[in-house]
Design a protein around this motif. Sequence first.
Motif, PDB file in Angstrom:
ATOM      1  N   UNK A  83     -47.271 -10.440  -8.495  1.00  0.00           N
ATOM      2  CA  UNK A  83     -46.777 -11.080  -7.280  1.00  0.00           C
ATOM      3  C   UNK A  83     -45.266 -11.234  -7.266  1.00  0.00           C
ATOM      4  N   UNK A  84     -44.657 -10.936  -8.431  1.00  0.00           N
ATOM      5  CA  UNK A  84     -43.201 -11.011  -8.527  1.00  0.00           C
ATOM      6  C   UNK A  84     -42.752 -10.025  -9.605  1.00  0.00           C
ATOM      7  N   UNK A  85     -41.501  -9.605  -9.501  1.00  0.00           N
ATOM      8  CA  UNK A  85     -40.958  -8.604 -10.413  1.00  0.00           C
ATOM      9  C   UNK A  85     -39.829  -9.201 -11.239  1.00  0.00           C
ATOM     10  N   UNK A  86     -39.926  -8.995 -12.549  1.00  0.00           N
ATOM     11  CA  UNK A  86     -38.847  -9.351 -13.469  1.00  0.00           C
ATOM     12  C   UNK A  86     -38.508  -8.068 -14.220  1.00  0.00           C
ATOM     13  N   UNK A  87     -37.270  -7.626 -14.128  1.00  0.00           N
ATOM     14  CA  UNK A  87     -36.879  -6.342 -14.721  1.00  0.00           C
ATOM     15  C   UNK A  87     -36.472  -6.493 -16.179  1.00  0.00           C
ATOM     16  N   UNK A  88     -35.780  -7.569 -16.522  1.00  0.00           N
ATOM     17  CA  UNK A  88     -35.201  -7.724 -17.856  1.00  0.00           C
ATOM     18  C   UNK A  88     -35.652  -9.061 -18.442  1.00  0.00           C
ATOM     19  N   UNK A  89     -35.933  -9.109 -19.731  1.00  0.00           N
ATOM     20  CA  UNK A  89     -36.392 -10.359 -20.361  1.00  0.00           C
ATOM     21  C   UNK A  89     -35.319 -11.446 -20.338  1.00  0.00           C
ATOM     22  N   UNK A  90     -34.060 -11.082 -20.088  1.00  0.00           N
ATOM     23  CA  UNK A  90     -32.987 -12.073 -19.964  1.00  0.00           C
ATOM     24  C   UNK A  90     -32.999 -12.767 -18.596  1.00  0.00           C
ATOM     25  N   UNK A  91     -33.708 -12.193 -17.622  1.00  0.00           N
ATOM     26  CA  UNK A  91     -33.695 -12.721 -16.253  1.00  0.00           C
ATOM     27  C   UNK A  91     -34.218 -14.151 -16.206  1.00  0.00           C
ATOM     28  N   UNK A  92     -33.564 -14.966 -15.391  1.00  0.00           N
ATOM     29  CA  UNK A  92     -34.079 -16.328 -15.172  1.00  0.00           C
ATOM     30  C   UNK A  92     -34.613 -16.497 -13.751  1.00  0.00           C
ATOM     31  N   UNK A  93     -34.680 -15.373 -13.021  1.00  0.00           N
ATOM     32  CA  UNK A  93     -35.300 -15.356 -11.703  1.00  0.00           C
ATOM     33  C   UNK A  93     -36.233 -14.153 -11.600  1.00  0.00           C
ATOM     34  N   UNK A  94     -37.206 -14.269 -10.716  1.00  0.00           N
ATOM     35  CA  UNK A  94     -38.096 -13.158 -10.368  1.00  0.00           C
ATOM     36  C   UNK A  94     -37.954 -12.912  -8.874  1.00  0.00           C
ATOM     37  N   UNK A  95     -38.251 -11.699  -8.441  1.00  0.00           N
ATOM     38  CA  UNK A  95     -38.237 -11.362  -7.021  1.00  0.00           C
ATOM     39  C   UNK A  95     -39.679 -11.257  -6.539  1.00  0.00           C
ATOM     40  N   UNK A  96     -40.027 -12.037  -5.514  1.00  0.00           N
ATOM     41  CA  UNK A  96     -41.413 -12.030  -5.033  1.00  0.00           C
ATOM     42  C   UNK A  96     -41.664 -10.817  -4.141  1.00  0.00           C
ATOM     43  N   UNK A  97     -42.904 -10.305  -4.174  1.00  0.00           N
ATOM     44  CA  UNK A  97     -43.230  -9.071  -3.461  1.00  0.00           C
ATOM     45  C   UNK A  97     -44.000  -9.312  -2.163  1.00  0.00           C
ATOM     46  N   UNK A  98     -44.167 -10.566  -1.780  1.00  0.00           N
ATOM     47  CA  UNK A  98     -44.723 -10.928  -0.481  1.00  0.00           C
ATOM     48  C   UNK A  98     -44.314 -12.368  -0.181  1.00  0.00           C
ATOM     49  N   UNK A  99     -44.586 -12.823   1.023  1.00  0.00           N
ATOM     50  CA  UNK A  99     -44.294 -14.222   1.366  1.00  0.00           C
ATOM     51  C   UNK A  99     -45.267 -15.133   0.620  1.00  0.00           C
ATOM     52  N   UNK A 100     -44.737 -16.223   0.044  1.00  0.00           N
ATOM     53  CA  UNK A 100     -45.580 -17.198  -0.638  1.00  0.00           C
ATOM     54  C   UNK A 100     -45.224 -18.598  -0.162  1.00  0.00           C
ATOM     55  N   UNK A 101     -46.220 -19.460  -0.177  1.00  0.00           N
ATOM     56  CA  UNK A 101     -46.003 -20.841   0.258  1.00  0.00           C
ATOM     57  C   UNK A 101     -45.989 -21.795  -0.932  1.00  0.00           C
ATOM     58  N   UNK A 102     -45.391 -22.935  -0.698  1.00  0.00           N
ATOM     59  CA  UNK A 102     -45.323 -24.011  -1.679  1.00  0.00           C
ATOM     60  C   UNK A 102     -46.701 -24.239  -2.296  1.00  0.00           C
ATOM     61  N   UNK A 103     -46.747 -24.426  -3.610  1.00  0.00           N
ATOM     62  CA  UNK A 103     -47.999 -24.707  -4.297  1.00  0.00           C
ATOM     63  C   UNK A 103     -48.738 -23.486  -4.806  1.00  0.00           C
ATOM     64  N   UNK A 104     -48.311 -22.299  -4.379  1.00  0.00           N
ATOM     65  CA  UNK A 104     -48.945 -21.066  -4.849  1.00  0.00           C
ATOM     66  C   UNK A 104     -48.579 -20.816  -6.311  1.00  0.00           C
ATOM     67  N   UNK A 105     -49.564 -20.411  -7.113  1.00  0.00           N
ATOM     68  CA  UNK A 105     -49.274 -19.974  -8.482  1.00  0.00           C
ATOM     69  C   UNK A 105     -49.087 -18.471  -8.428  1.00  0.00           C
ATOM     70  N   UNK A 106     -47.909 -18.008  -8.855  1.00  0.00           N
ATOM     71  CA  UNK A 106     -47.652 -16.573  -8.841  1.00  0.00           C
ATOM     72  C   UNK A 106     -47.614 -16.047 -10.274  1.00  0.00           C
ATOM     73  N   UNK A 107     -47.958 -14.768 -10.411  1.00  0.00           N
ATOM     74  CA  UNK A 107     -48.022 -14.107 -11.720  1.00  0.00           C
ATOM     75  C   UNK A 107     -47.038 -12.949 -11.766  1.00  0.00           C
ATOM     76  N   UNK A 108     -46.502 -12.716 -12.960  1.00  0.00           N
ATOM     77  CA  UNK A 108     -45.558 -11.618 -13.177  1.00  0.00           C
ATOM     78  C   UNK A 108     -45.542 -11.308 -14.666  1.00  0.00           C
ATOM     79  N   UNK A 109     -44.933 -10.211 -15.018  1.00  0.00           N
ATOM     80  CA  UNK A 109     -44.762  -9.860 -16.425  1.00  0.00           C
ATOM     81  C   UNK A 109     -43.320 -10.107 -16.838  1.00  0.00           C
ATOM     82  N   UNK A 110     -43.165 -10.737 -18.003  1.00  0.00           N
ATOM     83  CA  UNK A 110     -41.858 -10.912 -18.633  1.00  0.00           C
ATOM     84  C   UNK A 110     -41.950 -10.118 -19.928  1.00  0.00           C
TER      85      UNK A 110
END
Length: 95
Positions: free
Chosen positions: A4-31
């Motif tokens: 649901x989100x993209x993290x390119x580098x393990x140093x990143x402290x932000x992820x980019x979401x791949x769709x609209x998400x609302x407050x309270x949603x649990x999103x998954x990504x790979x670090x």
Amino acid sequence: MKKQAVVINVKDNVATVVEDFTLGTEIHFFLGEQEQSIELIQDIPLGHKVAIREIKKGEEVIKYGESLGGTTSDVKIGQHVHVHNMESLRGRGDK
């Protein structure tokens, strides 16, 4: 797991979401090779950044392993990271 989100580098402290998400949603990504998840504390629009780590005021926002700028306030995990709480430090003559 649906990414649901993209993290390119393990140093990143932000992820980019791949769709609209609302407050309270649990999103998954790979670090790196490890699956991670966070709960959003704000709505995050498609293509925008969300903090995956606590970022203190004045710390760098890291995306793709590179600094995008500095935060103008403390940022919590799951918080939207955009122009309202960060500023670019590139190409500025005043900093």
